[in-house]
Motif scaffolding. Structure first.
Motif, PDB file in Angstrom:
ATOM      1  N   VAL A 126     -69.125  50.894  29.959  1.00  0.00           N
ATOM      2  CA  VAL A 126     -70.095  50.215  29.090  1.00  0.00           C
ATOM      3  C   VAL A 126     -70.153  50.916  27.729  1.00  0.00           C
ATOM      4  O   VAL A 126     -70.118  50.270  26.668  1.00  0.00           O
ATOM      5  N   THR A 127     -70.207  52.246  27.753  1.00  0.00           N
ATOM      6  CA  THR A 127     -70.271  53.006  26.501  1.00  0.00           C
ATOM      7  C   THR A 127     -69.006  52.830  25.681  1.00  0.00           C
ATOM      8  O   THR A 127     -69.062  52.703  24.450  1.00  0.00           O
ATOM      9  N   ALA A 128     -67.844  52.822  26.340  1.00  0.00           N
ATOM     10  CA  ALA A 128     -66.582  52.627  25.616  1.00  0.00           C
ATOM     11  C   ALA A 128     -66.523  51.250  24.965  1.00  0.00           C
ATOM     12  O   ALA A 128     -66.024  51.100  23.841  1.00  0.00           O
ATOM     13  N   ILE A 129     -67.041  50.239  25.649  1.00  0.00           N
ATOM     14  CA  ILE A 129     -67.053  48.873  25.105  1.00  0.00           C
ATOM     15  C   ILE A 129     -67.963  48.797  23.877  1.00  0.00           C
ATOM     16  O   ILE A 129     -67.601  48.229  22.841  1.00  0.00           O
TER      17      ILE A 129
ATOM     18  N   ASP B 144     -65.957  53.559  42.667  1.00  0.00           N
ATOM     19  CA  ASP B 144     -66.854  52.487  43.096  1.00  0.00           C
ATOM     20  C   ASP B 144     -67.327  51.725  41.863  1.00  0.00           C
ATOM     21  O   ASP B 144     -68.012  52.282  41.004  1.00  0.00           O
ATOM     22  N   LEU B 145     -66.944  50.454  41.764  1.00  0.00           N
ATOM     23  CA  LEU B 145     -67.317  49.623  40.622  1.00  0.00           C
ATOM     24  C   LEU B 145     -67.943  48.319  41.097  1.00  0.00           C
ATOM     25  O   LEU B 145     -67.493  47.741  42.092  1.00  0.00           O
ATOM     26  N   PRO B 146     -68.952  47.815  40.391  1.00  0.00           N
ATOM     27  CA  PRO B 146     -69.505  46.495  40.729  1.00  0.00           C
ATOM     28  C   PRO B 146     -68.563  45.392  40.254  1.00  0.00           C
ATOM     29  O   PRO B 146     -67.657  45.633  39.455  1.00  0.00           O
ATOM     30  N   ASP B 147     -68.778  44.186  40.734  1.00  0.00           N
ATOM     31  CA  ASP B 147     -67.940  43.056  40.323  1.00  0.00           C
ATOM     32  C   ASP B 147     -68.172  42.660  38.873  1.00  0.00           C
ATOM     33  O   ASP B 147     -67.284  42.129  38.218  1.00  0.00           O
ATOM     34  N   SER B 148     -69.367  42.943  38.365  1.00  0.00           N
ATOM     35  CA  SER B 148     -69.717  42.534  37.009  1.00  0.00           C
ATOM     36  C   SER B 148     -70.258  43.720  36.229  1.00  0.00           C
ATOM     37  O   SER B 148     -71.073  44.493  36.737  1.00  0.00           O
ATOM     38  N   VAL B 149     -69.797  43.864  34.988  1.00  0.00           N
ATOM     39  CA  VAL B 149     -70.313  44.923  34.118  1.00  0.00           C
ATOM     40  C   VAL B 149     -71.794  44.695  33.834  1.00  0.00           C
ATOM     41  O   VAL B 149     -72.586  45.637  33.778  1.00  0.00           O
TER      42      VAL B 149
ATOM     43  N   LEU C 105     -80.276  51.129  25.384  1.00  0.00           N
ATOM     44  CA  LEU C 105     -80.892  49.874  25.823  1.00  0.00           C
ATOM     45  C   LEU C 105     -80.147  49.252  27.006  1.00  0.00           C
ATOM     46  O   LEU C 105     -80.747  48.552  27.824  1.00  0.00           O
ATOM     47  N   LEU C 106     -78.833  49.518  27.106  1.00  0.00           N
ATOM     48  CA  LEU C 106     -78.032  48.962  28.195  1.00  0.00           C
ATOM     49  C   LEU C 106     -77.879  49.916  29.373  1.00  0.00           C
ATOM     50  O   LEU C 106     -77.276  49.562  30.388  1.00  0.00           O
ATOM     51  N   GLY C 107     -78.400  51.131  29.217  1.00  0.00           N
ATOM     52  CA  GLY C 107     -78.308  52.105  30.301  1.00  0.00           C
ATOM     53  C   GLY C 107     -77.005  52.866  30.322  1.00  0.00           C
ATOM     54  O   GLY C 107     -76.647  53.467  31.341  1.00  0.00           O
ATOM     55  N   GLY C 108     -76.246  52.862  29.213  1.00  0.00           N
ATOM     56  CA  GLY C 108     -74.966  53.558  29.171  1.00  0.00           C
ATOM     57  C   GLY C 108     -75.116  55.023  28.830  1.00  0.00           C
ATOM     58  O   GLY C 108     -76.222  55.554  28.684  1.00  0.00           O
ATOM     59  N   LEU C 109     -73.975  55.695  28.703  1.00  0.00           N
ATOM     60  CA  LEU C 109     -73.938  57.099  28.316  1.00  0.00           C
ATOM     61  C   LEU C 109     -74.038  57.234  26.800  1.00  0.00           C
ATOM     62  O   LEU C 109     -73.704  56.296  26.071  1.00  0.00           O
ATOM     63  N   PRO C 110     -74.447  58.397  26.300  1.00  0.00           N
ATOM     64  CA  PRO C 110     -74.356  58.632  24.856  1.00  0.00           C
ATOM     65  C   PRO C 110     -72.898  58.731  24.443  1.00  0.00           C
ATOM     66  O   PRO C 110     -72.032  59.048  25.262  1.00  0.00           O
TER      67      PRO C 110
ATOM     68  N   THR D 128     -62.953  44.857  22.629  1.00  0.00           N
ATOM     69  CA  THR D 128     -62.859  43.490  23.156  1.00  0.00           C
ATOM     70  C   THR D 128     -61.993  43.423  24.403  1.00  0.00           C
ATOM     71  O   THR D 128     -62.369  42.845  25.428  1.00  0.00           O
ATOM     72  N   TRP D 129     -60.815  44.020  24.330  1.00  0.00           N
ATOM     73  CA  TRP D 129     -59.892  43.973  25.467  1.00  0.00           C
ATOM     74  C   TRP D 129     -60.380  44.828  26.633  1.00  0.00           C
ATOM     75  O   TRP D 129     -60.116  44.535  27.787  1.00  0.00           O
ATOM     76  N   LEU D 130     -61.097  45.890  26.310  1.00  0.00           N
ATOM     77  CA  LEU D 130     -61.667  46.703  27.381  1.00  0.00           C
ATOM     78  C   LEU D 130     -62.692  45.894  28.172  1.00  0.00           C
ATOM     79  O   LEU D 130     -62.736  45.953  29.412  1.00  0.00           O
ATOM     80  N   LEU D 131     -63.512  45.108  27.471  1.00  0.00           N
ATOM     81  CA  LEU D 131     -64.486  44.242  28.135  1.00  0.00           C
ATOM     82  C   LEU D 131     -63.773  43.206  29.007  1.00  0.00           C
ATOM     83  O   LEU D 131     -64.173  42.964  30.162  1.00  0.00           O
ATOM     84  N   MET D 132     -62.715  42.608  28.488  1.00  0.00           N
ATOM     85  CA  MET D 132     -61.964  41.620  29.257  1.00  0.00           C
ATOM     86  C   MET D 132     -61.302  42.262  30.475  1.00  0.00           C
ATOM     87  O   MET D 132     -61.297  41.691  31.570  1.00  0.00           O
ATOM     88  N   PHE D 133     -60.751  43.448  30.294  1.00  0.00           N
ATOM     89  CA  PHE D 133     -60.064  44.151  31.382  1.00  0.00           C
ATOM     90  C   PHE D 133     -61.037  44.460  32.513  1.00  0.00           C
ATOM     91  O   PHE D 133     -60.751  44.210  33.690  1.00  0.00           O
ATOM     92  N   VAL D 134     -62.186  45.010  32.161  1.00  0.00           N
ATOM     93  CA  VAL D 134     -63.174  45.386  33.174  1.00  0.00           C
ATOM     94  C   VAL D 134     -63.740  44.153  33.872  1.00  0.00           C
ATOM     95  O   VAL D 134     -64.024  44.174  35.079  1.00  0.00           O
TER      96      VAL D 134
END
Length: 407
Positions: A42-45, A218-223, A292-297, A324-330
């Motif tokens: 999430v933070t990388a995106i 361990d990853l959820p199906d949806s980001v 706000l999204l609960g990600g890392l700093p 953009t592509w990272l979001l699509m990949f995940v």
């Protein structure tokens, strides 16, 4: 060296290269920070989409940083994910304020001895903590305890019997071998493969072939399902001075790391140079979004930034495409990420921690006198034996004392 020409063609390949490197590193840093791997993604995106568009350093890549993992782990252990979210939001506000007050140059004035000592201390803590994770064991309570019990982790990894610890150690050592070996190969196509990508692919394939009884990511199906928004109750933390103190420390370390990285990127290419205050404001906006999204700093990160430059990035479009592509990949290939062994990600961080302990820095500091070396050692030692904030304050205090004495 590259120029500043614009266009899609010059940014597509660099963005793909950075995505391949960001995926394993972001998940590994999240695990080291004590949070689910998806939050690192999430933070990388956010770093690609938001900071990429606003940054003062056009081709610097921002994302979760190994340098903040130790501090984040302490925050998560003490205040949980909701507490981390509030602290990251405050951190973002402080960075925006610093940029508006034009304090970008102040962060760059911190003594090199303190910066190098801080990075080395962080490196020791990451290495010692992730060494235990690399054998599928739980890390200890303190950095010093993790360091002193490395022999125990080695024994578990090579001890008798066919245990999960041994399988995890085998995967970890294999990952390290590929990480070190790929850069040493000078032959054509193989030399162009990013080492972290090759290491994770080889480790995952071997673990799958042998059906190794080890922990996998361990990853959820949806980001989106991983987002954790600050609650009304968590806003009460804003009244606690300790929370603000932690946010100030986090903002200081993150800003110093980001601007040092930006300076290094400026030396790698001949395009637009960094506007430091704009970079601070962009980092602050990005960190508020992460909170706000609960990600890392996040910070500017040198490994991914250097890969972006070396792959031939032309403009900030490469960083935006990376997000953009990272979001699509995940979103579409999460099932592939679940085949990655946790031990492989831990091994990557063991290697990262080792590289942060830069022995050459001591030789460079020695040119300016043994006083600088003493500040380096004191900063490093205090971080390992106490905590990161105390170590940095000790280093800054010693630097100020040395400066006063010199005058």
């Amino acid at each position: 060296m590259i120029n500043g020409n614009t266009g899609w063609r010059g940014n597509v390949v660099p963005a793909l290269v950075v995505v391949l490197i960001s995926v394993p590193l972001s998940m590994g840093i999240a695990i080291a920070s004590g949070v689910p791997p998806v939050l690192g993604l999430v933070t990388a995106i956010v770093g690609g989409l938001i900071i990429g568009a606003l940054a003062g350093s056009p081709i610097q890549i921002s994302g979760p940083s190994a340098g903040l993992a130790v501090m984040v782990l302490e925050i998560v252990n003490g205040r949980g994910l909701t507490g981390l979210a509030i602290i990251v939001i405050i951190m973002g506000v402080l960075q925006i304020a610093s940029g508006l007050l034009r304090l970008g140059q102040v962060f760059r004035a911190v003594s090199p001895a303190v910066i190098n000592g801080m990075l080395a201390g962080i490196g020791v803590l990451i290495l010692s903590t992730q060494f235990h994770v690399m054998v599928d064991d739980n890390p200890k309570a303190t950095g010093l305890e993790n360091l002193l019990t490395i022999p125990e982790a080695i024994y578990k990894g090579i001890g008798g019997g066919d245990t999960p610890h041994q399988w995890a150690a085998f995967i970890g050592v294999l990952t390290l071998a590929v990480l070190i070996g790929i850069p040493a190969i000078r032959w054509g196509p193989i030399s162009r493969i990013p080492a972290p990508v090759a290491a994770v692919v080889v480790a995952s394939f071997v673990a799958w072939v042998f059906n190794a009884p080890i922990q996998l990511v361990d990853l959820p199906d949806s980001v989106v399902s991983a987002f954790t928004y600050p609650s009304a109750e968590s806003l009460a933390l804003l009244s606690e001075p300790a929370v603000w103190g932690t946010a100030v420390a986090l903002a200081f370390v993150a800003s110093a790391e980001t601007l040092l990285c930006a300076t290094a990127v400026d030396q790698m290419w001949n395009g637009t140079k960094t506007r430091y205050n704009q970079e601070l404001i962009a980092q602050g906006i990005g960190n508020m979004a992460c909170g706000l999204l609960g990600g890392l700093p996040m910070t500017g990160v040198i490994v991914r930034s250097a890969a972006n430059v070396e792959a031939g990035a032309k403009t900030r479009l490469s960083t935006i495409l990376h997000g953009t592509w990272l979001l699509m990949f995940v979103s579409t290939l999460a099932f592939l990420l679940r085949t990655i062994p946790t031990a492989a990600l831990a091994a990557m961080l063991v290697y990262t921690g080792f590289k942060l302990v830069n022995i050459n820095a001591i030789r460079e500091l020695r040119k300016f006198g043994w006083g600088e070396v003493l500040i380096y050692v004191a900063t490093l030692g205090t971080i390992v034996c106490a905590d990161l904030l105390t170590g940095v304050l000790v280093g800054i205090g010693l630097s100020a004392g040395k400066l006063l004495y010199t005058f």
